[in-house]
Design an enzyme around this catalytic site. Structure first.
Site, PDB file in Angstrom:
ATOM      1  N   LYS A   1    -111.742 -21.405 112.781  1.00  0.00           N
ATOM      2  CA  LYS A   1    -112.420 -22.352 113.690  1.00  0.00           C
ATOM      3  C   LYS A   1    -111.427 -23.245 114.424  1.00  0.00           C
ATOM      4  CE  LYS A   1    -116.871 -22.551 111.241  1.00  0.00           C
ATOM      5  NZ  LYS A   1    -116.576 -21.893 109.950  1.00  0.00           N
TER       6      LYS A   1
ATOM      7  N   LYS B   1    -114.515 -12.233 105.150  1.00  0.00           N
ATOM      8  CA  LYS B   1    -114.242 -13.488 105.848  1.00  0.00           C
ATOM      9  C   LYS B   1    -113.589 -14.461 104.883  1.00  0.00           C
ATOM     10  CE  LYS B   1    -117.384 -16.736 107.031  1.00  0.00           C
ATOM     11  NZ  LYS B   1    -116.662 -17.921 106.534  1.00  0.00           N
ATOM     12  N   THR B   2    -112.480 -15.046 105.331  1.00  0.00           N
ATOM     13  CA  THR B   2    -111.715 -15.928 104.453  1.00  0.00           C
ATOM     14  C   THR B   2    -111.641 -17.348 105.021  1.00  0.00           C
ATOM     15  OG1 THR B   2    -109.649 -15.347 105.591  1.00  0.00           O
ATOM     16  CG2 THR B   2    -110.244 -14.013 103.687  1.00  0.00           C
TER      17      THR B   2
HETATM   18  O1  S5P Z   1    -122.407 -21.781 111.890  1.00  0.00           O
HETATM   19  C1  S5P Z   1    -121.726 -21.423 110.942  1.00  0.00           C
HETATM   20  C2  S5P Z   1    -120.470 -20.810 111.134  1.00  0.00           C
HETATM   21  C3  S5P Z   1    -119.766 -20.346 110.032  1.00  0.00           C
HETATM   22  S1  S5P Z   1    -118.346 -19.410 110.342  1.00  0.00           S
HETATM   23  N1  S5P Z   1    -122.183 -21.545 109.659  1.00  0.00           N
HETATM   24  C4  S5P Z   1    -121.470 -21.119 108.568  1.00  0.00           C
HETATM   25  O2  S5P Z   1    -121.963 -21.249 107.440  1.00  0.00           O
HETATM   26  N2  S5P Z   1    -120.224 -20.545 108.732  1.00  0.00           N
HETATM   27  C5  S5P Z   1    -119.403 -20.108 107.576  1.00  0.00           C
HETATM   28  O3  S5P Z   1    -120.113 -19.089 106.887  1.00  0.00           O
HETATM   29  C6  S5P Z   1    -119.111 -21.192 106.552  1.00  0.00           C
HETATM   30  O4  S5P Z   1    -117.855 -21.806 106.821  1.00  0.00           O
HETATM   31  C7  S5P Z   1    -119.063 -20.419 105.238  1.00  0.00           C
HETATM   32  O5  S5P Z   1    -117.765 -19.905 105.021  1.00  0.00           O
HETATM   33  C8  S5P Z   1    -119.999 -19.239 105.471  1.00  0.00           C
HETATM   34  C9  S5P Z   1    -121.390 -19.401 104.875  1.00  0.00           C
HETATM   35  O6  S5P Z   1    -121.339 -19.436 103.484  1.00  0.00           O
HETATM   36  P1  S5P Z   1    -122.668 -19.436 102.575  1.00  0.00           P
HETATM   37  O7  S5P Z   1    -122.145 -19.612 101.185  1.00  0.00           O
HETATM   38  O8  S5P Z   1    -123.544 -20.569 103.015  1.00  0.00           O
HETATM   39  O9  S5P Z   1    -123.334 -18.089 102.775  1.00  0.00           O
END
Ligand code: S5P
Length: 276
Positions: free
Chosen positions: A94, A61-62
């Site tokens: 998004k 995922k980017t």
């Molecule tokens: O509800 C959400 C939806 C997304 S896509 N909560 C999120 O955290 N994300 C994404 O998932 C967020 O933009 C980030 O890229 C990733 C979570 O990252 P982490 O470092 O907290 O695991």
């Protein structure tokens, strides 16, 4: 059996959308329901992390818009790594605008997301026209769309009737919308009286996954792979900082160890689920 207890392989056989099928087949082939979220700002860090975690994941995922030294060669390298390690690509864009605007944002600009990203996602807030706009670009390319039906953050507004409407929107576009970013399984959610779920099979990709912390001090909330896959029936765990850490993945051995750990936890939870 509902998709809760079906194997990824059997769900792949039945899925009409090419991107959904490819993701499910990759999960089965690699025995991994782990998606790594690579939220770093330098090309070199981005590509190094992906090369290290590649063998353990089904999906990258980017957020390409955070890469400071972005040029299109990053995408070419990403595609090479996708072939080398056999994973799919999901640009977490998004989208949230009118149909005409999102079609332009998806196809054009610096990033040309539709040209390389197998999956992308959109907020349902504009209504069904956002799907029409994105599908006009993505369907001819065999892409798939996820709607954000829920979010992992504290105080999220995507709950209740909003979530139900998101599922109804998806149900109305089964050729392009393959599932949701959500915190739980959505089979049958928002069905009106007399409607039946039929053989709908939404993929649930779930962020907010961490084994060592409960949050990040900026609203993020973490649950374990077991809670997500076994207890909530989600299909893919999305892990970012839990894998690449606080130093942009500077230590490849540490990154590899975390990727192996999350892959293992996610797969164990799935095996328990299909045995249920
Ligand atoms: O509800 C959400 C939806 C997304 S896509 N909560 C999120 O955290 N994300 C994404 O998932 C967020 O933009 C980030 O890229 C990733 C979570 O990252 P982490 O470092 O907290 O695991």
């Amino acid at each position: 059996a509902t998709s809760f207890t079906q194997t990824y392989a059997s769900r792949a056989e039945k899925h009409a959308n090419q991107a959904a099928r490819a993701l499910l087949e990759t999960i089965e082939r690699k025995r991994s329901n782990l998606c790594v979220s690579v939220d770093v700002t330098k090309q070199a860090d981005f590509l190094r992390i992906i090369d290290v975690v590649g063998p353990y994941i089904c999906l990258v995922k980017t957020h390409v818009d955070v890469i400071e030294d972005f040029d299109y060669s990053v995408i070419e390298r990403l595609q090479e790594l996708s072939t080398k390690h056999d994973f799919q690509i999901f640009e977490d864009r998004k989208f949230a605008d009118i149909g005409n605007t999102v079609a332009l944002q998806y196809s054009s600009g610096v990033h040309k997301i539709a040209h390389w990203s197998h999956l992308t996602n959109a907020h349902p807030v504009p209504g069904p026209s956002i799907i029409t706009g994105l599908a006009s670009v993505g369907l001819p390319l065999g892409r798939g769309l996820l709607l954000l039906a829920e979010m992992s953050t504290k105080g999220s507004l995507a709950t209740g009737a909003y979530t139900e409407e998101a599922v109804r929107m998806a149900r109305a576009s089964p050729d392009f919308v393959i599932g949701f970013i959500a915190q739980r399984r959505m089979d049958g959610v928002g069905l009106r009286e007399g409607e039946s779920a039929g053989d709908e099979d939404f993929l649930i990709l779930t962020p907010g996954v961490g084994l060592d912390t409960k949050g990040d001090g900026m609203g993020q909330q973490y649950r374990t792979p077991r809670q997500v896959v076994l207890e909530s029936g989600c299909d893919v765990i999305i892990v970012g900082r839990g894998i690449y850490g606080k130093d942009n993945g500077a230590n490849p051995d540490a990154v590899r160890a975390q990727a192996e750990r999350y892959r293992e936890e996610g797969w164990k939870a799935y095996q328990e689920r299909i045995a249920a």
